[in-house]
Design a protein around this motif. Structure first.
Motif, mmCIF file in Angstrom:
data_model
loop_
_atom_site.group_PDB
_atom_site.id
_atom_site.type_symbol
_atom_site.label_atom_id
_atom_site.label_comp_id
_atom_site.label_asym_id
_atom_site.label_seq_id
_atom_site.Cartn_x
_atom_site.Cartn_y
_atom_site.Cartn_z
ATOM 1 N N GLY A 12 0.821 -1.204 0.000
ATOM 2 C CA GLY A 12 0.000 0.000 0.000
ATOM 3 C C GLY A 12 0.853 1.251 0.000
ATOM 4 O O GLY A 12 1.960 1.265 0.528
ATOM 5 N N PRO A 13 0.335 2.322 -0.623
ATOM 6 C CA PRO A 13 1.094 3.571 -0.674
ATOM 7 C C PRO A 13 1.180 4.234 0.692
ATOM 8 O O PRO A 13 0.291 4.088 1.531
ATOM 9 N N SER A 14 2.242 4.963 0.925
ATOM 10 C CA SER A 14 2.399 5.698 2.180
ATOM 11 C C SER A 14 1.352 6.805 2.264
ATOM 12 O O SER A 14 1.138 7.532 1.287
ATOM 13 N N PRO A 15 0.690 6.975 3.423
ATOM 14 C CA PRO A 15 -0.268 8.079 3.573
ATOM 15 C C PRO A 15 0.360 9.441 3.277
ATOM 16 O O PRO A 15 -0.335 10.352 2.830
ATOM 17 N N ALA A 16 1.667 9.579 3.516
ATOM 18 C CA ALA A 16 2.330 10.864 3.279
ATOM 19 C C ALA A 16 2.280 11.279 1.816
ATOM 20 O O ALA A 16 2.356 12.474 1.497
ATOM 21 N N ARG A 17 2.131 10.314 0.909
ATOM 22 C CA ARG A 17 2.108 10.641 -0.525
ATOM 23 C C ARG A 17 0.839 11.393 -0.914
ATOM 24 O O ARG A 17 0.789 12.003 -1.981
ATOM 25 N N ALA A 18 -0.182 11.321 -0.055
ATOM 26 C CA ALA A 18 -1.416 12.048 -0.340
ATOM 27 C C ALA A 18 -1.323 13.519 0.076
ATOM 28 O O ALA A 18 -2.199 14.312 -0.270
ATOM 29 N N LEU A 19 -0.282 13.891 0.789
ATOM 30 C CA LEU A 19 -0.102 15.275 1.220
ATOM 31 C C LEU A 19 0.466 16.112 0.079
ATOM 32 O O LEU A 19 1.144 15.587 -0.814
ATOM 33 N N SER A 20 0.225 17.415 0.133
ATOM 34 C CA SER A 20 0.836 18.320 -0.838
ATOM 35 C C SER A 20 2.346 18.358 -0.591
ATOM 36 O O SER A 20 2.807 18.053 0.514
ATOM 37 N N PRO A 21 3.142 18.729 -1.598
ATOM 38 C CA PRO A 21 4.602 18.797 -1.384
ATOM 39 C C PRO A 21 4.991 19.684 -0.207
ATOM 40 O O PRO A 21 5.912 19.345 0.545
ATOM 41 N N ALA A 22 4.280 20.806 -0.025
ATOM 42 C CA ALA A 22 4.613 21.703 1.088
ATOM 43 C C ALA A 22 4.322 21.034 2.418
ATOM 44 O O ALA A 22 5.133 21.098 3.352
ATOM 45 N N ARG A 23 3.149 20.393 2.530
ATOM 46 C CA ARG A 23 2.791 19.697 3.768
ATOM 47 C C ARG A 23 3.749 18.551 4.050
ATOM 48 O O ARG A 23 4.148 18.313 5.195
ATOM 49 N N ARG A 24 4.113 17.818 2.987
ATOM 50 C CA ARG A 24 5.027 16.695 3.175
ATOM 51 C C ARG A 24 6.394 17.193 3.620
ATOM 52 O O ARG A 24 7.054 16.579 4.472
ATOM 53 N N GLY A 25 6.839 18.325 3.082
ATOM 54 C CA GLY A 25 8.120 18.898 3.508
ATOM 55 C C GLY A 25 8.086 19.304 4.977
ATOM 56 O O GLY A 25 9.055 19.087 5.717
ATOM 57 N N MET A 26 6.974 19.905 5.405
ATOM 58 C CA MET A 26 6.836 20.280 6.815
ATOM 59 C C MET A 26 6.818 19.046 7.718
ATOM 60 O O MET A 26 7.402 19.044 8.807
ATOM 61 N N LEU A 27 6.150 17.986 7.263
ATOM 62 C CA LEU A 27 6.121 16.746 8.031
ATOM 63 C C LEU A 27 7.522 16.175 8.202
ATOM 64 O O LEU A 27 7.922 15.773 9.300
ATOM 65 N N ILE A 28 8.285 16.162 7.110
ATOM 66 C CA ILE A 28 9.653 15.628 7.175
ATOM 67 C C ILE A 28 10.520 16.479 8.104
ATOM 68 O O ILE A 28 11.327 15.950 8.879
ATOM 69 N N ALA A 29 10.350 17.805 8.064
ATOM 70 C CA ALA A 29 11.106 18.680 8.966
ATOM 71 C C ALA A 29 10.776 18.370 10.419
ATOM 72 O O ALA A 29 11.671 18.315 11.283
ATOM 73 N N ALA A 30 9.484 18.151 10.725
ATOM 74 C CA ALA A 30 9.090 17.809 12.091
ATOM 75 C C ALA A 30 9.692 16.473 12.514
ATOM 76 O O ALA A 30 10.127 16.298 13.658
ATOM 77 N N ILE A 31 9.745 15.518 11.582
ATOM 78 C CA ILE A 31 10.333 14.206 11.877
ATOM 79 C C ILE A 31 11.813 14.329 12.225
ATOM 80 O O ILE A 31 12.309 13.691 13.156
ATOM 81 N N LEU A 32 12.521 15.168 11.473
ATOM 82 C CA LEU A 32 13.978 15.285 11.650
ATOM 83 C C LEU A 32 14.372 16.176 12.822
ATOM 84 O O LEU A 32 15.545 16.207 13.205
ATOM 85 N N SER A 33 13.416 16.899 13.413
ATOM 86 C CA SER A 33 13.751 17.870 14.460
ATOM 87 C C SER A 33 14.423 17.232 15.671
ATOM 88 O O SER A 33 15.348 17.801 16.250
ATOM 89 N N GLY A 34 13.972 16.038 16.063
ATOM 90 C CA GLY A 34 14.548 15.395 17.241
ATOM 91 C C GLY A 34 16.008 15.038 17.065
ATOM 92 O O GLY A 34 16.828 15.257 17.961
#
Length: 412
Positions: A12-34
């Motif tokens: 199955g496709p990753s749910p993140a692929r349904a996000l807009s590129p901007a939203r997905r970029g923000m999600l990845i930034a939040a993931i990497l913050s720790g």
């Protein structure tokens, strides 16, 4: 470490692929913050430890307190794994990560203004708890928003981000400390500002990652359901015990052969950090071709090989080669351990699973001096590298033989 599903087994496709590129970029930034925040745990204080020791009274006591200020946050990171998963499951991931970011920025920056030793140590401990909670939030987000190849790739990015941030912060801390020796503490506030927007913009976890209301077990029941992850935790403990051999003992070994220049020693360890970065980033794209068990066998073979090189090294390039190979192993190992944990844990206890994985990693690092001390006493500074390499080869050989013995015989 025998039979497990391949890392790309989830469909199955990753749910993140349904996000807009901007939203997905923000999600990845939040993931990497720790992991970016964790880089400051290791690299903000080394350039200013001597100055900090003078502030804390000087002499042996001042040096001890300064070293404690550098290492005490690791205890906070380790302990946070025991409660951060429960917090995420109880009140949601965005408020937990936002609160952790605020604590990290405020208590980390506080070191620039605190003179009292106990207050400084307390602030460093709270900062460590905040870092651990942010890392648990990041790995939980990966498990919720990414599947299969995308998940392995994101775990590779996670490890790479920490290694890149470590190199960058070490350089920046050294530069700003020349202007004001307490300035590196202010970098915590800078990290807080940089990652505030991505965390504020976090969306609720995908429905598939959230158990229905009323079906979540109690905290003790959740921990019991982590039994399938126990072998992965033990492997992580072993790897992190061995890692300290390179992080600390190799410095002593270089000193014994006359390599005492701070710049030359730093260069060797930068090779290690660069190898971790490249290996974790690259392995994320091919991880699905190996089972996690086979990937970890390769990791320990690389670690054992690097021990043989470092144990016999006499020149700087030989130490760099050994630590480079070790870095490749660590980069692959960290990526695999996070992905494997997310696979084996039941969906509703993933936050607990990744929190405990982080606890095991830091527990292995904390226990390493006590575990390795008898080995060094028996075999000496160089001999311990050869002894541990031999132990790794023997264990891997026994596991291979045992695995073959458990294969089902064809029906007659």
């Amino acid at each position: 470490m025998h039979h497990v599903d391949p890392q790309g087994a989830e469909s199955g496709p990753s749910p993140a692929r349904a996000l807009s590129p901007a939203r997905r970029g923000m999600l990845i930034a939040a993931i990497l913050s720790g992991n970016a925040a964790a880089a400051l745990l290791y690299d903000a204080l080394p350039p200013i430890l001597a100055d900090l020791a003078k502030l804390l009274g000087g002499g042996i006591r001042g040096q001890f307190l300064a070293q404690l200020a550098s290492t005490l946050p690791m205890l906070g990171v380790m302990l946070s794994g025991l409660f951060s998963g429960l917090l995420i499951a109880t009140i949601g991931i965005r408020p937990v990560q936002l609160g952790a970011l605020a604590l990290f920025a405020s208590f980390g920056t506080a070191g620039a203004f605190i003179d009292q030793p106990m207050l400084l140590l307390g602030s460093r401990f709270v900062m460590g708890c905040a870092i651990g909670t942010m890392i648990t939030c990041g790995t939980t987000l990966i498990a919720a928003w990414f599947t299969g190849k995308d998940r392995a790739r994101m775990n590779g990015w996670l490890v790479s981000a920490g290694a890149i941030a470590a190199i960058g912060f070490l350089f920046i801390a050294g530069q700003v400390a020349s202007l004001w020796w307490r300035a590196p503490f202010l970098l915590h506030g800078l990290v807080g500002i940089l990652f505030l927007l991505p965390i504020l913009m976090l969306r609720p976890l995908p429905a598939a990652a959230v158990p229905p209301i009323g079906t979540q077990p109690g905290h003790i029941a959740r921990l019991r359901r982590l039994a399938p992850v126990t072998p992965v935790y033990l492997i992580a403990l072993a790897l992190f015990v061995l890692m300290l051999l390179f992080n600390v003992q190799t410095t002593f070994l270089m000193s014994d052969v006359g390599i005492t220049s701070h710049a030359r020693i730093a260069l060797v360890f930068m090779v290690n950090a660069a190898a971790v970065t490249l290996a974790s980033f690259g392995f994320g794209y091919v991880a699905n071709r190996l089972t996690p068990a086979n990937a970890m066998r390769i990791v320990f073979l690389l670690v054992a090989g690097s021990m043989l090189i470092v144990g016999s090294a006499q020149a700087q390039w030989q130490f760099a080669l050994g630590l480079g190979i070790s870095g490749v192993g660590v980069g692959i190992g960290l990526t695999t351990l996070w992905t494997w944990t997310m696979q084996r844990a039941p969906r509703d206890v993933v936050p607990h699973a990744v929190g405990l994985m982080m606890t095991c990693m830091y527990l292995g690092g904390a226990a390493s001096p006590f575990v390795l001390a008898p080995v060094r006493a028996l075999f000496g500074l160089r001999g311990q590298y050869f002894a541990l390499a031999a132990l790794i080869f023997i264990v891997l050989l026994l596991l291979t033989i045992a695995g073959r013995g458990e294969r089902p015989k064809p029906a007659t």
